[in-house]
Design a protein around this motif. Structure first.
Motif, PDB file in Angstrom:
ATOM      1  N   HIS A 196     -28.393   4.192  39.534  1.00  0.00           N
ATOM      2  CA  HIS A 196     -29.490   3.301  39.906  1.00  0.00           C
ATOM      3  C   HIS A 196     -29.099   1.827  39.917  1.00  0.00           C
ATOM      4  O   HIS A 196     -29.853   0.998  40.418  1.00  0.00           O
ATOM      5  CB  HIS A 196     -30.663   3.479  38.929  1.00  0.00           C
ATOM      6  CG  HIS A 196     -31.210   4.879  38.881  1.00  0.00           C
ATOM      7  ND1 HIS A 196     -32.006   5.405  39.871  1.00  0.00           N
ATOM      8  CD2 HIS A 196     -31.046   5.877  37.968  1.00  0.00           C
ATOM      9  CE1 HIS A 196     -32.330   6.645  39.562  1.00  0.00           C
ATOM     10  NE2 HIS A 196     -31.758   6.963  38.415  1.00  0.00           N
ATOM     11  N   VAL A 197     -27.992   1.457  39.288  1.00  0.00           N
ATOM     12  CA  VAL A 197     -27.663   0.040  39.146  1.00  0.00           C
ATOM     13  C   VAL A 197     -26.278  -0.260  39.691  1.00  0.00           C
ATOM     14  O   VAL A 197     -25.394   0.603  39.734  1.00  0.00           O
ATOM     15  CB  VAL A 197     -27.750  -0.417  37.668  1.00  0.00           C
ATOM     16  CG1 VAL A 197     -29.155  -0.201  37.121  1.00  0.00           C
ATOM     17  CG2 VAL A 197     -26.717   0.302  36.806  1.00  0.00           C
ATOM     18  N   ALA A 198     -26.101  -1.510  40.111  1.00  0.00           N
ATOM     19  CA  ALA A 198     -24.818  -1.962  40.650  1.00  0.00           C
ATOM     20  C   ALA A 198     -23.965  -2.635  39.588  1.00  0.00           C
ATOM     21  O   ALA A 198     -22.782  -2.877  39.812  1.00  0.00           O
ATOM     22  CB  ALA A 198     -25.050  -2.921  41.813  1.00  0.00           C
ATOM     23  N   GLY A 199     -24.554  -2.957  38.439  1.00  0.00           N
ATOM     24  CA  GLY A 199     -23.808  -3.599  37.371  1.00  0.00           C
ATOM     25  C   GLY A 199     -24.586  -3.549  36.075  1.00  0.00           C
ATOM     26  O   GLY A 199     -25.813  -3.383  36.078  1.00  0.00           O
ATOM     27  N   VAL A 200     -23.866  -3.693  34.952  1.00  0.00           N
ATOM     28  CA  VAL A 200     -24.472  -3.572  33.625  1.00  0.00           C
ATOM     29  C   VAL A 200     -24.077  -4.761  32.758  1.00  0.00           C
ATOM     30  O   VAL A 200     -22.897  -5.140  32.705  1.00  0.00           O
ATOM     31  CB  VAL A 200     -24.033  -2.268  32.917  1.00  0.00           C
ATOM     32  CG1 VAL A 200     -24.631  -2.172  31.512  1.00  0.00           C
ATOM     33  CG2 VAL A 200     -24.432  -1.050  33.744  1.00  0.00           C
ATOM     34  N   LEU A 201     -25.060  -5.337  32.066  1.00  0.00           N
ATOM     35  CA  LEU A 201     -24.842  -6.360  31.039  1.00  0.00           C
ATOM     36  C   LEU A 201     -25.086  -5.687  29.695  1.00  0.00           C
ATOM     37  O   LEU A 201     -26.203  -5.238  29.422  1.00  0.00           O
ATOM     38  CB  LEU A 201     -25.802  -7.537  31.236  1.00  0.00           C
ATOM     39  CG  LEU A 201     -25.763  -8.207  32.612  1.00  0.00           C
ATOM     40  CD1 LEU A 201     -26.917  -9.195  32.747  1.00  0.00           C
ATOM     41  CD2 LEU A 201     -24.435  -8.912  32.830  1.00  0.00           C
ATOM     42  N   LEU A 202     -24.052  -5.594  28.866  1.00  0.00           N
ATOM     43  CA  LEU A 202     -24.171  -4.903  27.583  1.00  0.00           C
ATOM     44  C   LEU A 202     -24.318  -5.948  26.478  1.00  0.00           C
ATOM     45  O   LEU A 202     -23.416  -6.761  26.262  1.00  0.00           O
ATOM     46  CB  LEU A 202     -22.942  -4.031  27.341  1.00  0.00           C
ATOM     47  CG  LEU A 202     -23.000  -3.084  26.149  1.00  0.00           C
ATOM     48  CD1 LEU A 202     -24.119  -2.059  26.330  1.00  0.00           C
ATOM     49  CD2 LEU A 202     -21.669  -2.365  25.961  1.00  0.00           C
ATOM     50  N   ILE A 203     -25.454  -5.917  25.786  1.00  0.00           N
ATOM     51  CA  ILE A 203     -25.815  -6.987  24.854  1.00  0.00           C
ATOM     52  C   ILE A 203     -25.964  -6.428  23.446  1.00  0.00           C
ATOM     53  O   ILE A 203     -26.573  -5.385  23.236  1.00  0.00           O
ATOM     54  CB  ILE A 203     -27.133  -7.654  25.303  1.00  0.00           C
ATOM     55  CG1 ILE A 203     -26.954  -8.233  26.716  1.00  0.00           C
ATOM     56  CG2 ILE A 203     -27.570  -8.753  24.339  1.00  0.00           C
ATOM     57  CD1 ILE A 203     -28.240  -8.409  27.472  1.00  0.00           C
ATOM     58  N   SER A 204     -25.388  -7.157  22.465  1.00  0.00           N
ATOM     59  CA  SER A 204     -25.488  -6.803  21.053  1.00  0.00           C
ATOM     60  C   SER A 204     -24.848  -5.455  20.756  1.00  0.00           C
ATOM     61  O   SER A 204     -25.369  -4.654  19.983  1.00  0.00           O
ATOM     62  CB  SER A 204     -26.960  -6.801  20.598  1.00  0.00           C
ATOM     63  OG  SER A 204     -27.075  -6.807  19.202  1.00  0.00           O
TER      64      SER A 204
END
Length: 347
Positions: A134-142
């Motif tokens: 579903h997504v073109a990119g991921v921001l992984l936080i904490s």
């Protein structure tokens, strides 16, 4: 399920050969079904199997290949994955500030999906969503040590950028603040103001921010020739943990005259404990926080703290993700933003 000794074979794939789930399973010494369950976030695997699959994913650089039929479903969306439960995300202003920076930089140019993966069942749901293409990119936080970035990357099959230095040796780009340098500067300030028995309330040891801020404290103490015996407490970045840690430090070392807290909420908890113990701040004990959260100026005395550019960090991880989505190499590359000591009334 039987776990065998990991094989060394697939780690040396011929040049240009793309690793598959079967290669991951072979290297990990588990079945393909077990490897798939690990990547799906399933809890129906042993800790040993999960760790072997994680290591295999990292060694091979495995990334799930999306079926062609699912490609149109991505729509250029970006997922912000918070590796904390909802109570922590909504209760700590750090996350709102990161999110504000992300939204500011996206500026409506891509849909933003917010996912929370603090508990095992949340991680399973998140992993399944990411695997759906579903997504073109991921921001992984904490990210914590037990939320391996390599598995997120493998599950998503899309570029991943981390907010914060990864604790594992994973070749993914990240943006972090100079946590070590900021903590060291805080200790130097305390030493310059005449403090000699300087304690710290460190953050979680499974997060880079907790590890690096403690390392900065130790470096500053060593530089000044200070003994830190009995002067290191632990918290989870939350206010209550700071209060409890401060009480324990006072019991162990009633002679302490300063404390560096690895977050502003923990510093606020420390102030409360010191007030109850009859210690004046900063006359008896100086207190320094970390983050420069809004509460740092509302609390009394106003909090001396290490400012990290939280909104800028959120914006920068978006810029780094755009670069990756534009075809730049996902080699190990980290951006470290400067921190600054803000001196107010507490130290």
């Amino acid at each position: 399920m039987t776990i065998t000794e990991p094989s060394a074979g697939p780690a040396c794939l011929p040049p240009g050969r793309t690793p598959t789930l079967a290669h991951v399973a072979e290297l990990a010494g588990v079945s393909p079904a077990t490897a798939s369950r690990v990547l799906s976030g399933s809890t129906r695997v042993s800790r040993a199997a999960r760790m072997q699959v994680e290591e295999a994913v990292q060694r091979l650089g495995y990334v799930r290949r999306r079926p062609a039929s699912r490609e149109p479903r991505t729509s250029g969306a970006v997922a912000a994955v918070f590796c904390e439960d909802s109570a922590r995300v909504f209760g700590d202003p750090f996350f709102a500030r990161v999110l504000w920076g992300i939204k500011r930089e996206l500026d409506g140019r891509a849909p933003l999906v917010i996912l929370m993966a603090g508990r095992p069942e949340e991680w399973r749901t998140t992993a399944e969503y990411l695997r759906g293409g579903h997504v073109a990119g991921v921001l992984l936080i904490s990210s914590h040590r037990d939320h391996p970035a390599a598995l997120v990357h493998a599950a998503a099959g899309a570029p991943v950028v981390l907010a914060g230095r990864p604790l594992t040796d994973v070749p993914l780009p990240y943006v972090d603040a100079d946590n070590r340098g900021g903590a060291r500067a805080a200790v130097r300030h305390l030493v310059a103001s005449g403090r000699r028995v300087i304690a710290t309330i460190a953050g979680p040891s499974d997060m880079a921010a907790g590890v690096d801020r403690l390392a900065g404290y130790r470096a500053g103490a060593e530089e000044a020739g200070l003994d830190t015996t009995g002067l290191i407490g632990r918290g989870d970045f939350g206010q209550l943990s700071g209060e409890h840690a401060m009480n324990r430090l006072l019991d162990r070392r009633p002679d302490l005259d300063a404390v560096l807290c690895a977050s502003d909420p923990m510093a606020v908890g420390a102030l409360r404990a010191l007030r109850r113990a009859g210690r004046r701040v900063p006359d008896d004990v100086a207190v320094v926080g970390f983050d420069d959260a809004p509460i740092a100026q509302r609390v009394r005395p106003r909090l001396t703290t290490v400012r990290q550019p939280i909104e800028d960090l959120g914006a920068r991880i978006v810029r780094e993700l755009r670069a990756c989505m534009g075809g730049k190499s996902l080699s190990d590359r980290g951006v470290v933003l400067k921190t600054k000591l803000i001196v107010r009334d507490s130290a």
